[in-house]
Design a protein around this motif. Structure first.
Motif, mmCIF file in Angstrom:
data_model
loop_
_atom_site.group_PDB
_atom_site.id
_atom_site.type_symbol
_atom_site.label_atom_id
_atom_site.label_comp_id
_atom_site.label_asym_id
_atom_site.label_seq_id
_atom_site.Cartn_x
_atom_site.Cartn_y
_atom_site.Cartn_z
ATOM 1 N N SER A 1 0.837 -1.462 0.165
ATOM 2 C CA SER A 1 0.062 -0.019 0.279
ATOM 3 C C SER A 1 0.877 1.162 -0.106
ATOM 4 O O SER A 1 0.596 2.135 -0.723
ATOM 5 C CB SER A 1 -0.844 -0.004 1.460
ATOM 6 O OG SER A 1 -1.771 -0.987 1.263
ATOM 7 N N ASP B 1 -5.636 -0.393 -4.819
ATOM 8 C CA ASP B 1 -5.075 -1.076 -3.553
ATOM 9 C C ASP B 1 -6.049 -2.040 -2.896
ATOM 10 O O ASP B 1 -7.041 -1.553 -2.434
ATOM 11 C CB ASP B 1 -4.927 -0.030 -2.666
ATOM 12 C CG ASP B 1 -3.927 -0.373 -1.616
ATOM 13 O OD1 ASP B 1 -3.507 -1.647 -1.397
ATOM 14 O OD2 ASP B 1 -3.735 0.414 -0.541
ATOM 15 N N GLU B 2 -5.687 -3.219 -3.110
ATOM 16 C CA GLU B 2 -6.716 -4.184 -2.685
ATOM 17 C C GLU B 2 -8.116 -4.089 -2.837
ATOM 18 O O GLU B 2 -9.169 -3.822 -1.583
ATOM 19 C CB GLU B 2 -6.339 -4.487 -1.176
ATOM 20 C CG GLU B 2 -4.945 -4.842 -0.938
ATOM 21 C CD GLU B 2 -4.740 -5.440 0.361
ATOM 22 O OE1 GLU B 2 -5.844 -6.170 1.187
ATOM 23 O OE2 GLU B 2 -3.583 -5.534 1.050
#
Ligand SMILES: Nc1ncnc2c1ncn2[C@@H]1O[C@H](COP(=O)(O)OP(=O)(O)OP(=O)(O)O)[C@@H](O)[C@H]1O
Ligand SMILES: [Mg+2]
Lengths: 263, 252
Positions: A49, A169-170
């Motif tokens: 991240s 991000d995820e």
């Protein structure tokens, strides 16, 4: 800047990031070409991240440089804003504006940042909301949507800016399992349109099947950077192997169960 | 009962209320006038100061900008601390007599408004800052990631959401101000309190006179409070959205 860097959409040179004494990114080097779909995998806390946030300037790197289309991204707020308008980001927690409808969420930056007309912004919003299957919900507020719906709107919102690169991000980590597939499908479609994407994900099968290159990160280093077939089935680094073993075992078990079931 | 020649407490109350009705009305008007203007302008001051306090100083900015921002932030901080740390009645005295001594001619009413503004601003600044902080950090990052400037982000995304959290406190502040204007009698603002003091003094019937304005204050606050609560409820109600059926077919 090297000759090679000049041709890349995004190039990262020697990037380091520390929070106090805690060094999270260590001399990261990598570059992204137009049309590449890069998946970044790695265990929790490995700095994935943080890397993405540095690329989008949400974090200020401690050291190193970021180039966009061969030009170094400067630290002046105005240039950062302009850069961000071309490099979109999709967050794990969606970050849709709670005070705006779905439609307004998709239009606001097109009118206020790109200074496009309302009509143009509206058309873009409808186009991209249709593509993610959320056009009927233009009048809804984010709080009235499910996680999967929110994430699809967030992707549409980012696309309305016509970005050159989209960072994820995820994007499916905060979703109920039954919602994950829909969002991944939208991303798969995007990958096929030739959009440049950098995706941090724990969805190994997605990384393997969709990415053009997979990066494995561990403790702030890029440990391995290879085409997915290579990284998943012939990892060079022992740490990559260890990290992937669980995923590969799962796959093997699944295959065996299927074989037993079929046989 | 004989209201023109009052002999008991009740008769006196009615007598005073009737005798001074125009002065009470005028006092009420001035009270409302100061409270409304002072509160509204105070809100603006509060929002500005609260926003300044929320600004992060960027290491990348040039030196002059950083020094300016620092100074501004310190001024805001000192202002908030001073006005929260002293009684409004003292602030009234200091502002009014201070300006008089400095040969600045201002009317008591203007001084009253000024003190209300400064006082409200200081309290609102803290409330606004709390409201801004209560907005999820992801909202800002979502806006930044689209290239929205910090200023644009503040005005289009953060403040509208903070505002919702701050509204109850704004109502509260207004009602407080309505009552707090009474301290302005010390600088000779002829608001409700001073009227009661004058009326009571004429007949040595202070209790009865203050009872009149107590009723006025109470009714005013009670009614306004109910009204605001109703308004708040109405605003909070989120309508169900309507599906845009015209787009139903095209998308799965
Ligand atoms: N703002 C911050 N301040 C201090 N430390 C931070 C901050 N953000 C991240 N870290 C630390 O940096 C490290 C890497 O965090 P990061 O969020 O980048 O990991 P990640 O690979 O994304 O993990 P996950 O898979 O759990 O999302 C962690 O140890 C985290 O505690
Ligand atoms: Mg993470």
């Amino acid at each position: 800047m090297s000759e090679k860097t000049a041709k890349k959409v995004i190039a990262i040179e020697n990037l380091s990031k520390s929070f106090g004494d805690h060094q999270v990114l260590r001399k990261i080097d990598f570059a992204v070409e137009k049309g590449e779909v890069i998946c970044i995998v790695g265990s929790s806390g490995s700095g994935k991240s943080t890397l993405l946030r540095c690329i989008n300037k949400l974090e200020q790197q401690t050291d190193g440089k970021i180039y966009f289309n061969g030009k170094e991204v400067a630290d002046r707020q105005k240039e950062i804003n302009e850069y961000r308008s071309k490099v979109g980001m999709v967050f794990q927690s969606f970050n849709l504006f709670e005070n705006m409808t779905v439609l307004k969420n998709c239009m606001i930056a097109v009118t206020s940042v790109l200074h496009e007309s309302k009509q143009e912004a509206f058309e873009r919003a409808i186009k991209h909301l249709k593509a993610v299957g959320m056009a009927p919900y233009i009048n809804a507020y984010p709080s009235q949507l499910s996680g999967g719906q929110k994430q699809r709107v967030a992707i549409a919102r980012a696309l309305c800016m016509n970005p050159e690169v989209l960072l994820f991000d995820e994007p499916t980590s905060a979703l109920d399992p039954e919602m994950v597939g829909g969002v991944l499908n939208v991303m798969k479609d995007l990958a096929h349109t030739g959009l440049t994407m950098i995706i941090v994900t724990h969805e190994m099968a997605f990384a393997r099947d969709v990415s053009t290159r997979t990066i494995f990160m561990d403790r702030g280093y890029i440990v391995e950077d290879a085409p997915p077939k290579e990284l998943f089935y012939n990892p060079k680094n022992p740490r990559t192997r260890e990290f992937l073993s669980r995923f590969l075992n799962d796959q093997k078990n699944k295959a065996e169960t299927e074989a037993v079931a079929n046989g | 009962m004989n209201f023109s020649d009052p002999s008991n407490m009740f008769e006196w109350i009615v007598y005073i209320a009737n005798e001074y009705k125009y002065m009470f009305l005028e006092g009420l008007w001035i009270t409302l006038y100061i409270a409304v203007i002072g509160t509204l302008v105070g809100f603006i001051v509060g929002y500005l100061v609260g926003m300044v306090q929320d600004i992060k100083i960027n290491k990348q900015d040039n030196l002059i900008k950083r020094i300016l921002m620092r100074t501004l932030k310190i001024i805001c901080l000192v202002y908030v601390e001073i006005f929260r740390g002293t009684p409004m009645i003292v602030q009234g005295m200091i502002v009014y007599y201070g300006l008089l001594q400095a040969n600045v001619k201002i009317s008591p009413i203007f001084a009253g408004i000024l003190v209300t503004v400064l006082n409200t601003g200081a309290y609102m600044a803290e409330t606004v800052r709390g409201g801004i902080n209560s907005v999820d950090k992801g909202q800002k990052e979502g806006a930044w990631s689209l290239g929205m400037s910090p200023m644009l982000t503040m005005f289009r995304v953060v403040l509208p959401q903070a505002f919702k959290n701050v509204v109850p406190e704004m109502v509260n502040t207004f009602l407080t101000n309505l009552k707090m204007t009474s301290v302005l009698n010390v600088i000779g603002v002829s608001e409700l309190f001073l009227v009661a003091k004058t009326a009571g003094g004429t007949y040595y019937k202070y209790f009865e006179s203050y009872l009149v304005i107590a009723v006025i204050y109470f009714v005013l606050c009670f009614v306004l409070n109910r009204l605001f609560l109703l308004l708040e409820k109405k605003l909070a109600k989120k309508k169900d959205y309507v599906l845009a059926v015209e787009y139903m077919k095209e998308s799965a």
